[in-house]
Design an enzyme around this catalytic site. Structure first.
Site, PDB file in Angstrom:
ATOM      1  N   ASN A   1     -21.704 -11.515 -32.923  1.00 26.36           N
ATOM      2  CA  ASN A   1     -20.148 -11.398 -32.849  1.00 26.36           C
ATOM      3  C   ASN A   1     -19.779 -10.446 -31.972  1.00 26.36           C
ATOM      4  OD1 ASN A   1     -17.675 -11.065 -33.430  1.00 26.36           O
ATOM      5  ND2 ASN A   1     -17.851  -9.947 -35.606  1.00 26.36           N
TER       6      ASN A   1
ATOM      7  N   LYS B   1     -16.979  -9.429 -30.867  1.00 28.96           N
ATOM      8  CA  LYS B   1     -15.917  -9.018 -31.071  1.00 28.96           C
ATOM      9  C   LYS B   1     -15.048  -8.999 -29.929  1.00 28.96           C
ATOM     10  CE  LYS B   1     -17.943  -6.286 -34.943  1.00 28.96           C
ATOM     11  NZ  LYS B   1     -17.809  -5.015 -35.689  1.00 28.96           N
TER      12      LYS B   1
ATOM     13  N   GLU C   1     -13.060  -6.845 -40.673  1.00 24.56           N
ATOM     14  CA  GLU C   1     -11.984  -6.407 -39.635  1.00 24.56           C
ATOM     15  C   GLU C   1     -10.743  -7.289 -39.763  1.00 24.56           C
ATOM     16  OE1 GLU C   1     -14.450  -6.492 -36.230  1.00 24.56           O
ATOM     17  OE2 GLU C   1     -15.336  -4.536 -37.178  1.00 24.56           O
TER      18      GLU C   1
ATOM     19  N   GLU D   1     -21.377  -8.859 -45.855  1.00 22.63           N
ATOM     20  CA  GLU D   1     -21.219  -7.706 -45.112  1.00 22.63           C
ATOM     21  C   GLU D   1     -20.485  -6.425 -45.573  1.00 22.63           C
ATOM     22  OE1 GLU D   1     -21.363  -8.901 -40.625  1.00 22.63           O
ATOM     23  OE2 GLU D   1     -19.291  -9.540 -41.402  1.00 22.63           O
TER      24      GLU D   1
ATOM     25  N   GLY E   1     -20.635  -1.478 -38.024  1.00 22.09           N
ATOM     26  CA  GLY E   1     -20.307  -0.536 -37.051  1.00 22.09           C
ATOM     27  C   GLY E   1     -20.580   1.062 -37.325  1.00 22.09           C
TER      28      GLY E   1
ATOM     29  N   SER F   1     -24.791  -3.234 -39.417  1.00 22.24           N
ATOM     30  CA  SER F   1     -25.806  -2.715 -38.568  1.00 22.24           C
ATOM     31  C   SER F   1     -27.091  -3.146 -38.505  1.00 22.24           C
ATOM     32  CB  SER F   1     -25.548  -1.029 -38.998  1.00 22.24           C
ATOM     33  OG  SER F   1     -24.457  -0.345 -38.859  1.00 22.24           O
TER      34      SER F   1
HETATM   35  C1  PEP Z   1     -19.910  -7.405 -37.396  1.00 23.99           C
HETATM   36  O1  PEP Z   1     -19.343  -7.213 -36.841  1.00 23.99           O
HETATM   37  O2  PEP Z   1     -19.926  -8.768 -38.492  1.00 23.99           O
HETATM   38  C2  PEP Z   1     -21.074  -6.357 -37.926  1.00 23.99           C
HETATM   39  C3  PEP Z   1     -22.052  -6.689 -38.686  1.00 23.99           C
HETATM   40  O3  PEP Z   1     -21.034  -5.529 -36.902  1.00 23.99           O
HETATM   41  P1  PEP Z   1     -22.204  -4.423 -36.660  1.00 23.99           P
HETATM   42  O4  PEP Z   1     -23.411  -5.083 -36.587  1.00 23.99           O
HETATM   43  O5  PEP Z   1     -21.873  -3.607 -35.353  1.00 23.99           O
HETATM   44  O6  PEP Z   1     -22.319  -3.472 -37.749  1.00 23.99           O
END
Ligand code: PEP
Length: 286
Positions: free
Chosen positions: A37, A39, A129, A199, A205, A245
Site C-alpha cells: 500500500n 498510500k 486511515e 491491521e 506506520g 509494520s
Molecule cells: C498499511 O498501510 O496498511 C500499513 C500496514 O502500514 P505500515 O506497514 O507502514 O505499518
C-alpha cells in the site's frame, strides 16, 4: 482448522485452498498474498520506476510462492497498469479505496467501475486511515466492498483496534463488530471471495508490530467470527492478511502463523528492494 503452513512449503492437508463456496472461488491460502500500500507516495514517474525495480527484484520462483500486488495512488494506476501489461509482469494491480456509487456528483471520488476499467484486481476498503481520518463507518466500508465485487474485483476489507481499545481489553469485540458490519448482508460466497486484513491501528506506520503470537491470535479470532456468521467453509477459505509494520526481518515469522495468509505492507513497500525482501521472506526464514 487447517494444518500449520510450513515456511516455503505447501502442505497437502491444507483444508481449503482456493475454497469454493456457492461457486465463488477464494484465493489460495497456501500462496500468501502480499500487498504493498503506497498510500499518498510516489508520483506516476516514481511509480513506474518503483514497479520496474520490483519486477526486476522478483524471480519467477517468488511469483510461484507468493501473489504480489501493488496499490499505487489513483493518479499512478494507468501508468503502472501499462508497465505491468506491456512487460507481462505477474504483479497484480490494486487500488487503495473507491466510492460505493458507480457514477454521480461526488467531486474528487473514484468509482469501482473506473478501477475495473484499469484492470485493477484488489481494492482496499476500510483502511484505518480512511476510518480514522475520513470518518468512514463500517456501513460505508460495506457499501464499498459491495461496489468492488459488483465490478468483478476483490475487496481487501481492513479491520483492527486502536491502542486505547486494546488497552481497555476491547480488541476482540471491536474486530468482531467491524467484521459483522463491514461484511453485513454478504453471502458466504461473497465472503470467501473477499480478503480480510487485520491491521491493529497501533501497529500501522509506528514500527510497532504485533508479536506473531498476538497477530495469529487476532487473525484466528477473526476467522472464528467469520465461521460463526458465514459458516466454516467460508471461514476456512477466506484469506486473512496481517498488516502493521511488516518488515523484511519479521515477515517470515508472521507468515508462518497458521491463520495469517499474507501481509498488507505500508512503509516497507515504498522501496522496491525492501518490499522484494518481504515477498521472498521464505528465503530468510530459519
Ligand atoms: C498499511 O498501510 O496498511 C500499513 C500496514 O502500514 P505500515 O506497514 O507502514 O505499518
Amino acid at each position: 482448522m487447517r494444518s500449520r503452513r510450513k515456511t516455503g512449503d505447501k502442505t497437502s492437508t491444507e483444508a481449503s485452498d482456493a475454497a469454493s463456496v456457492g461457486g465463488l472461488e477464494g484465493g489460495s491460502r497456501s500462496r500468501p498474498l502480499i500487498c504493498g500500500n503506497w498510500k499518498m507516495h510516489h508520483n506516476h514517474f516514481e511509480a513506474i520506476q518503483n514497479v520496474q525495480k520490483l519486477a526486476y527484484a522478483l524471480s519467477s520462483e517468488d511469483h510461484q510462492h507468493v501473489e504480489v500486488c501493488v496499490h499505487p495512488p489513483f493518479t499512478d494506476l494507468r501508468s503502472v497498469q501499462t508497465v505491468l501489461q506491456s512487460d507481462d509482469i505477474p504483479i497484480a494491480l490494486g487500488a487503495q479505496d473507491c466510492h460505493s456509487s458507480d457514477a454521480g456528483a461526488f467531486t474528487g471520488e473514484v468509482s469501482a467501475a473506473m478501477l475495473a476499467k484499469l484492470d485493477v484486481t484488489y481494492v482496499i476498503v476500510g483502511h484505518s486511515e480512511r476510518r480514522g481520518l475520513f470518518g468512514e463507518s463500517s456501513e460505508v466500508v460495506n457499501a464499498k466492498a459491495r461496489a468492488v465485487m459488483r465490478h468483478g474485483m476483490t475487496p481487501i476489507v481492513c479491520v483492527g483496534e486502536t491502542l486505547e481499545q486494546r488497552r481497555a481489553g476491547q480488541a476482540r469485540e471491536v474486530v468482531s463488530q467491524q467484521i459483522a458490519a463491514s461484511l453485513s448482508g454478504l453471502d458466504a460466497a461473497a465472503v470467501v471471495g473477499s480478503v480480510l486484513a487485520y491491521e491493529p491501528v497501533w501497529a500501522i506506520g509506528t514500527g510497532e508490530t504485533a508479536t506473531p503470537g498476538d497477530a495469529q491470535d487476532m487473525c484466528a479470532h477473526a476467522r472464528a467470527e467469520v465461521a460463526q456468521g458465514w459458516g466454516s467453509r467460508a471461514a476456512e477459505g477466506l484469506r486473512i492478511l496481517y498488516g502493521g509494520s511488516v518488515k523484511p526481518f519479521n515477515a517470515a515469522d508472521l507468515m508462518e502463523q497458521p491463520d495469517i495468509d499474507g501481509a498488507l505492507v505500508g512503509g516497507a513497500s515504498l522501496d522496491a528492494a525492501e518490499f522484494a525482501r518481504i515477498v521472498n521472506h521464505r528465503l530468510y526464514a530459519a
